[in-house]
Design an enzyme around this catalytic site. Structure first.
Site, PDB file in Angstrom:
ATOM      1  N   ASP A 174       0.823  -1.206   0.000  1.00 11.63           N
ATOM      2  CA  ASP A 174       0.000   0.000   0.000  1.00 11.63           C
ATOM      3  C   ASP A 174       0.860   1.260   0.000  1.00 11.63           C
ATOM      4  O   ASP A 174       0.599   2.212  -0.745  1.00 11.63           O
ATOM      5  CB  ASP A 174      -0.914   0.013   1.235  1.00 11.63           C
ATOM      6  CG  ASP A 174      -2.112  -0.904   1.084  1.00 11.63           C
ATOM      7  OD1 ASP A 174      -2.718  -0.926   0.001  1.00 11.63           O
ATOM      8  OD2 ASP A 174      -2.437  -1.601   2.055  1.00 11.63           O
ATOM      9  N   THR A 175       1.860   1.285   0.855  1.00 11.86           N
ATOM     10  CA  THR A 175       2.688   2.483   0.973  1.00 11.86           C
ATOM     11  C   THR A 175       3.504   2.727  -0.283  1.00 11.86           C
ATOM     12  O   THR A 175       3.621   3.876  -0.747  1.00 11.86           O
ATOM     13  CB  THR A 175       3.615   2.365   2.195  1.00 11.86           C
ATOM     14  OG1 THR A 175       2.828   2.071   3.354  1.00 11.86           O
ATOM     15  CG2 THR A 175       4.371   3.652   2.426  1.00 11.86           C
TER      16      THR A 175
END
Length: 397
Positions: free
Chosen positions: A173-174
């Protein structure tokens, strides 16, 4: 913490954030930290599920205080005609729209790129999804855990012959969020260059980020080595395959990581641990030679570190200009003076009166730095103020 007046290099940029949880909101947070006005749209009821994730203080996640700082919260029901109409009006006035729904969701709601671009040709849409907006997998649900596996990262994490492990945070996600921010900045520059009499605001575009692609983009030599040599890289625990010595080593009271893989660094490392004969060995003069004898070097270093406490190992190797470090827990991070000196730990006080340490701003800009200007908002705190500025169609006679 600064006041609510937007400052920073992105001051004046208006961002509409429709995403939830991690990837889309992390991209929004990054833009907000550097001055963008970010309007976060949340569903009625409980809002973004992240408000209730992990550890809560008086019913709200402390993670929320980081992920949604510098943002405004507006409650709209995107499943209703009225909510979608309000989003369309907000998008007509925005520079950037961020979403991380399953592909096709915005189109189903009548909020696809064609519709929004007709209202606002300069709009930049950041679309983050598991597999991207096209391709045979586009409709599959995609989470970071799956993206890390498909992107090649998870296979390499862990000890040889054992099941893979995860990092303990949602790296997929990051990484996708950061790639998304890069895409937005690139699209803003392209829009600036496209300003003309026919396009006074410039032309917008769609930034399509897939979680698995963001992971795959960070996999270094994985694919070319397979393409050229048929090599399928395997997990190697704490070592860095093909680069030596670089590993984690046990000490008398803990562990350290040591990177001694540069030619001159290697010599200094061997001298520091009393192995001058290895420092002078022509069979260890470059990385390719050392990689072939990585086990021998790890054993030599490990034998030296095992007899000494972490503090002594770090002190002696730092004195020899060898990259070395303790393996930090969050308690170590919170106590470290370098983190404090760099502004990487900032203290806020939440609306409930909780004094809270939160991560500072990255990256550091010398002339136009980012800042924490306002606390993460209560659900719907800005609904009235934001929607009150919208131009609404005149009622039908």
């Amino acid at each position: 913490m600064d006041d609510a007046v937007s400052t920073g290099p992105l001051a004046g940029l208006k961002v509409l954030e429709l995403g939830q949880l991690i990837a889309g909101p992390f991209a929004g947070k990054t833009l907000a930290d550097f001055g963008a006005e970010v309007i976060k749209i949340e569903p009625p009821g409980d809002g973004d599920p992240l408000r209730k994730w992990r550890m809560l203080h008086e019913g709200t996640s402390v993670w929320w205080q980081v992920q949604s700082r510098n943002k405004a919260s507006v409650v709209l029901d995107l499943r209703s005609d009225e909510g979608r109409a309000d989003v369309r009006r907000l998008a007509a006035e925005a520079d950037v729209l961020i979403e991380n729904f399953k592909p096709g969701t915005l189109e189903k709601w009548g909020l696809g790129p064609d519709v929004l671009a007709a209202d606002n040709p300069g709009l930049i849409m950041l679309r983050i999804s598991g597999y991207g907006q096209t391709g045979p997998y586009r409709d599959l649900p995609g989470f970071a855990v799956v993206a890390e596996a498909m992107g090649g990262l998870r296979h390499l994490m862990g000890e040889p012959g054992r099941p893979p492990v995860r990092a303990g945070v949602s790296l997929g996600d990051t990484l996708a969020a950061l790639h998304g921010v890069i895409g937005v900045l690139l699209a803003l520059e392209a829009r600036r260059k496209s300003v003309s009499a026919l396009a006074p605001k410039g032309r917008g575009q769609v930034v399509d980020v897939a979680l698995y692609e963001a992971v795959f983009n960070c996999m270094e030599s994985l694919l070319p080595e397979y393409s050229a040599f048929g090599a399928v890289r395997q997990p190697a625990g704490s070592a860095l395959p093909g680069i030596a010595p670089s590993n984690a080593y046990r000490c008398a009271d803990g562990q350290v990581v040591i990177g001694g893989n540069g030619d001159s660094i290697f010599k200094r490392l061997m001298q520091a641990i009393g192995r001058d004969e290895l420092a002078a060995d022509p069979g260890l003069a470059d990385n390719a030679l050392r990689a072939a004898r990585a086990d021998e070097l790890d054993a030599a270093i490990g034998a030296w570190t095992a007899l000494r406490p972490v503090a002594e190992v770090v002190e002696r190797l730092q004195a020899a200009s060898v990259p070395v470090g303790r393996i930090y827990t969050v308690a170590d991070i919170a106590a470290d003076p370098h983190y404090r000196a760099r502004g990487m730990i900032e203290r806020i006080v939440t609306a409930e009166g909780l004094a809270l340490d939160v991560p500072g701003i990255v990256p550091k800009l010398s002339e136009t730095p980012g800042a924490i200007r306002r606390l993460a908002p209560a659900l719907g705190a800005d609904t009235g103020a934001v929607l009150g500025t919208l131009t609404r169609p005149a009622p039908k006679p």
